[in-house]
Design a protein around this motif. Structure first.
Motif, PDB file in Angstrom:
ATOM      1  N   LEU A 166       0.818  -1.203   0.000  1.00  0.00           N
ATOM      2  CA  LEU A 166       0.000   0.000   0.000  1.00  0.00           C
ATOM      3  C   LEU A 166       0.858   1.262   0.000  1.00  0.00           C
ATOM      4  CD1 LEU A 166      -2.774  -1.005   2.575  1.00  0.00           C
ATOM      5  CD2 LEU A 166      -2.893  -1.039   0.086  1.00  0.00           C
ATOM      6  N   HIS A 167       2.132   1.113  -0.225  1.00  0.00           N
ATOM      7  CA  HIS A 167       3.021   2.264  -0.182  1.00  0.00           C
ATOM      8  C   HIS A 167       2.873   3.114  -1.432  1.00  0.00           C
ATOM      9  CE1 HIS A 167       4.819  -0.413   2.823  1.00  0.00           C
ATOM     10  NE2 HIS A 167       5.322   0.678   3.358  1.00  0.00           N
ATOM     11  N   ARG A 168       3.120   4.373  -1.273  1.00  0.00           N
ATOM     12  CA  ARG A 168       3.111   5.314  -2.389  1.00  0.00           C
ATOM     13  C   ARG A 168       4.455   6.023  -2.438  1.00  0.00           C
ATOM     14  NH1 ARG A 168      -2.899   8.170  -2.156  1.00  0.00           N
ATOM     15  NH2 ARG A 168      -4.116   6.260  -2.347  1.00  0.00           N
ATOM     16  N   SER A 169       4.433   7.205  -3.016  1.00  0.00           N
ATOM     17  CA  SER A 169       5.668   7.964  -3.135  1.00  0.00           C
ATOM     18  C   SER A 169       6.285   8.229  -1.757  1.00  0.00           C
ATOM     19  CB  SER A 169       5.394   9.290  -3.847  1.00  0.00           C
ATOM     20  OG  SER A 169       6.525  10.136  -3.800  1.00  0.00           O
ATOM     21  N   TRP A 170       7.596   8.089  -1.674  1.00  0.00           N
ATOM     22  CA  TRP A 170       8.296   8.351  -0.412  1.00  0.00           C
ATOM     23  C   TRP A 170       8.107   9.801   0.018  1.00  0.00           C
ATOM     24  CZ3 TRP A 170      12.513  11.507   0.937  1.00  0.00           C
ATOM     25  CH2 TRP A 170      13.110  11.235   2.178  1.00  0.00           C
ATOM     26  N   TRP A 171       7.938  10.681  -0.947  1.00  0.00           N
ATOM     27  CA  TRP A 171       7.782  12.103  -0.635  1.00  0.00           C
ATOM     28  C   TRP A 171       6.437  12.410   0.010  1.00  0.00           C
ATOM     29  CZ3 TRP A 171      12.085  14.721  -0.760  1.00  0.00           C
ATOM     30  CH2 TRP A 171      13.099  14.339  -1.647  1.00  0.00           C
ATOM     31  N   MET A 172       5.511  11.476  -0.005  1.00  0.00           N
ATOM     32  CA  MET A 172       4.190  11.719   0.578  1.00  0.00           C
ATOM     33  C   MET A 172       4.297  12.000   2.072  1.00  0.00           C
ATOM     34  SD  MET A 172       0.852   9.241   0.427  1.00  0.00           S
ATOM     35  CE  MET A 172      -0.741   9.785   1.045  1.00  0.00           C
ATOM     36  N   GLU A 173       5.191  11.265   2.758  1.00  0.00           N
ATOM     37  CA  GLU A 173       5.362  11.447   4.192  1.00  0.00           C
ATOM     38  C   GLU A 173       6.626  12.219   4.541  1.00  0.00           C
ATOM     39  OE1 GLU A 173       5.137   7.781   6.309  1.00  0.00           O
ATOM     40  OE2 GLU A 173       3.643   6.925   4.953  1.00  0.00           O
ATOM     41  N   LEU A 192       5.481  21.635  -0.379  1.00  0.00           N
ATOM     42  CA  LEU A 192       5.231  21.202  -1.748  1.00  0.00           C
ATOM     43  C   LEU A 192       4.688  19.788  -1.708  1.00  0.00           C
ATOM     44  CD1 LEU A 192       5.524  22.018  -4.756  1.00  0.00           C
ATOM     45  CD2 LEU A 192       7.768  20.916  -4.735  1.00  0.00           C
ATOM     46  N   ASP A 193       3.495  19.607  -2.251  1.00  0.00           N
ATOM     47  CA  ASP A 193       2.868  18.288  -2.219  1.00  0.00           C
ATOM     48  C   ASP A 193       3.705  17.274  -2.990  1.00  0.00           C
ATOM     49  OD1 ASP A 193       0.801  19.248  -0.714  1.00  0.00           O
ATOM     50  OD2 ASP A 193      -0.501  19.648  -2.433  1.00  0.00           O
ATOM     51  N   TYR A 194       3.612  16.024  -2.550  1.00  0.00           N
ATOM     52  CA  TYR A 194       4.454  14.968  -3.107  1.00  0.00           C
ATOM     53  C   TYR A 194       4.227  14.749  -4.594  1.00  0.00           C
ATOM     54  CZ  TYR A 194       0.444  11.802  -3.138  1.00  0.00           C
ATOM     55  OH  TYR A 194      -0.758  11.207  -3.401  1.00  0.00           O
ATOM     56  N   GLN A 195       2.987  14.924  -5.064  1.00  0.00           N
ATOM     57  CA  GLN A 195       2.722  14.689  -6.474  1.00  0.00           C
ATOM     58  C   GLN A 195       3.451  15.685  -7.370  1.00  0.00           C
ATOM     59  OE1 GLN A 195       0.377  15.233  -4.149  1.00  0.00           O
ATOM     60  NE2 GLN A 195      -1.317  16.500  -4.911  1.00  0.00           N
ATOM     61  N   TYR A 196       3.622  16.909  -6.869  1.00  0.00           N
ATOM     62  CA  TYR A 196       4.353  17.897  -7.660  1.00  0.00           C
ATOM     63  C   TYR A 196       5.854  17.621  -7.657  1.00  0.00           C
ATOM     64  CZ  TYR A 196      -0.106  20.305  -7.431  1.00  0.00           C
ATOM     65  OH  TYR A 196      -1.439  20.612  -7.534  1.00  0.00           O
ATOM     66  N   ILE A 197       6.352  17.053  -6.574  1.00  0.00           N
ATOM     67  CA  ILE A 197       7.766  16.644  -6.549  1.00  0.00           C
ATOM     68  C   ILE A 197       8.004  15.544  -7.569  1.00  0.00           C
ATOM     69  CG2 ILE A 197       9.588  15.624  -5.133  1.00  0.00           C
ATOM     70  CD1 ILE A 197       8.360  16.935  -2.709  1.00  0.00           C
ATOM     71  N   GLU A 198       7.080  14.579  -7.642  1.00  0.00           N
ATOM     72  CA  GLU A 198       7.204  13.513  -8.633  1.00  0.00           C
ATOM     73  C   GLU A 198       7.087  14.058 -10.050  1.00  0.00           C
ATOM     74  OE1 GLU A 198       8.042  10.532  -8.160  1.00  0.00           O
ATOM     75  OE2 GLU A 198       7.707  10.124  -6.040  1.00  0.00           O
ATOM     76  N   VAL A 199       6.219  15.038 -10.261  1.00  0.00           N
ATOM     77  CA  VAL A 199       6.059  15.646 -11.583  1.00  0.00           C
ATOM     78  C   VAL A 199       7.335  16.360 -11.996  1.00  0.00           C
ATOM     79  CG1 VAL A 199       4.878  17.480 -12.831  1.00  0.00           C
ATOM     80  CG2 VAL A 199       3.554  15.833 -11.513  1.00  0.00           C
ATOM     81  N   VAL A 200       7.936  17.100 -11.072  1.00  0.00           N
ATOM     82  CA  VAL A 200       9.194  17.802 -11.377  1.00  0.00           C
ATOM     83  C   VAL A 200      10.298  16.804 -11.700  1.00  0.00           C
ATOM     84  CG1 VAL A 200      11.012  19.256 -10.398  1.00  0.00           C
ATOM     85  CG2 VAL A 200       8.619  19.864 -10.051  1.00  0.00           C
ATOM     86  N   SER A 201      10.349  15.702 -10.948  1.00  0.00           N
ATOM     87  CA  SER A 201      11.359  14.681 -11.203  1.00  0.00           C
ATOM     88  C   SER A 201      11.189  14.074 -12.591  1.00  0.00           C
ATOM     89  CB  SER A 201      11.264  13.583 -10.137  1.00  0.00           C
ATOM     90  OG  SER A 201      12.170  12.528 -10.411  1.00  0.00           O
ATOM     91  N   SER A 202       9.958  13.764 -12.979  1.00  0.00           N
ATOM     92  CA  SER A 202       9.708  13.188 -14.297  1.00  0.00           C
ATOM     93  C   SER A 202       9.972  14.202 -15.404  1.00  0.00           C
ATOM     94  CB  SER A 202       8.265  12.680 -14.381  1.00  0.00           C
ATOM     95  OG  SER A 202       8.053  11.597 -13.499  1.00  0.00           O
ATOM     96  N   ALA A 203       9.623  15.458 -15.159  1.00  0.00           N
ATOM     97  CA  ALA A 203       9.881  16.494 -16.158  1.00  0.00           C
ATOM     98  C   ALA A 203      11.382  16.667 -16.381  1.00  0.00           C
ATOM     99  CB  ALA A 203       9.256  17.810 -15.717  1.00  0.00           C
ATOM    100  N   THR A 204      12.161  16.548 -15.319  1.00  0.00           N
ATOM    101  CA  THR A 204      13.620  16.617 -15.449  1.00  0.00           C
ATOM    102  C   THR A 204      14.149  15.457 -16.282  1.00  0.00           C
ATOM    103  OG1 THR A 204      13.789  17.702 -13.288  1.00  0.00           O
ATOM    104  CG2 THR A 204      15.801  16.713 -14.175  1.00  0.00           C
ATOM    105  N   GLN A 205      13.598  14.270 -16.050  1.00  0.00           N
ATOM    106  CA  GLN A 205      13.997  13.109 -16.840  1.00  0.00           C
ATOM    107  C   GLN A 205      13.670  13.301 -18.316  1.00  0.00           C
ATOM    108  OE1 GLN A 205      15.666  10.444 -15.839  1.00  0.00           O
ATOM    109  NE2 GLN A 205      15.684  10.868 -13.656  1.00  0.00           N
ATOM    110  N   ILE A 206      12.511  13.868 -18.613  1.00  0.00           N
ATOM    111  CA  ILE A 206      12.129  14.118 -20.003  1.00  0.00           C
ATOM    112  C   ILE A 206      13.065  15.134 -20.637  1.00  0.00           C
ATOM    113  CG2 ILE A 206      10.330  15.123 -21.464  1.00  0.00           C
ATOM    114  CD1 ILE A 206       8.264  13.880 -19.624  1.00  0.00           C
TER     115      ILE A 206
END
Length: 207
Positions: A103-110, A140-154
């Motif tokens: 049930l784990h999600r992004s580490w940045w959530m917590e 900064l909400d965790y979903q935006y951190i994940e979005v920034v990380s993916s955008a950097t990869q792109i």
């Protein structure tokens, strides 16, 4: 010098991709995100292949690396859509990222910047061996951190793709114009001339 600059730039982008992928792999491991872990592993292998192909002048390896970058851009675009819940995508579907094993999600959530985690005791919503928490105060909400990380990869993948195509083209042109020892072009090659030597022998007659 231009060729060297292209190769050096590509190696530099590959190194940045490698560092970014390793950083992302660590946090995905901490969050038990098994699908991203597998994708990150394949990406790391492809980047290493790209570095090897650049250093060893292997255009085929660079082509494979470029093809993978197209898939990598697509995967990260999916990650962005997933965390922003575009269309029918929802973060409630944990099986997409964890293969339904946790049930784990992004580490940045917590563990995001400024996040305050409060456990909810004696909650009936928690399955066995799990607990319910509330997260508040995140800068900064965790979903935006994940979005920034993916955008950097792109961003890195797009530049890597352009330079991989360029360097691969340079390698192919060099292979086509390579002059082997002795030369095979019409100006450098001359067929050996055949010369025949006839030795004359005197004729003797007996009388």
């Amino acid at each position: 010098m231009g060729r060297c600059n292209g190769r050096c730039t590509l190696v530099g982008f590959c190194c940045l991709q490698l560092v970014a992928a390793l950083e992302r792999q660590i946090f995905d491991f901490l969050g038990y995100q098994w699908a991203p872990i597998l994708a990150n592993f394949l990406h790391i292998m492809a980047v290493i292949l790209g570095i090897f192909g650049t250093i060893q002048y292997r255009s085929k390896y660079l082509m494979m690396y470029a093809v993978w970058l197209v898939l990598w851009v697509g995967w990260n675009a999916f990650i962005i859509c997933f965390y922003l819940e575009v269309g029918r995508l929802s973060q409630d579907r944990d099986f997409i990222m964890t293969f339904n094993t946790s049930l784990h999600r992004s580490w940045w959530m917590e563990n995001g910047p400024g996040c305050l985690v409060t456990p909810v005791m004696n909650s009936n919503l928690a399955p066995e061996d799990h607990h319910v928490i509330t997260v508040s105060g995140c800068l900064l909400d965790y979903q935006y951190i994940e979005v920034v990380s993916s955008a950097t990869q792109i961003f890195l993948a797009l530049f890597g793709f352009v330079y991989a195509c360029y360097v691969s083209k340079v390698f192919l042109e060099e292979e086509d114009s390579f002059d082997f020892i002795g030369g095979f072009d019409s100006y450098g090659y001359q067929a050996p001339q055949k010369t025949s030597h006839l030795q004359l022998q005197p004729l003797y007659t007996s009388g």
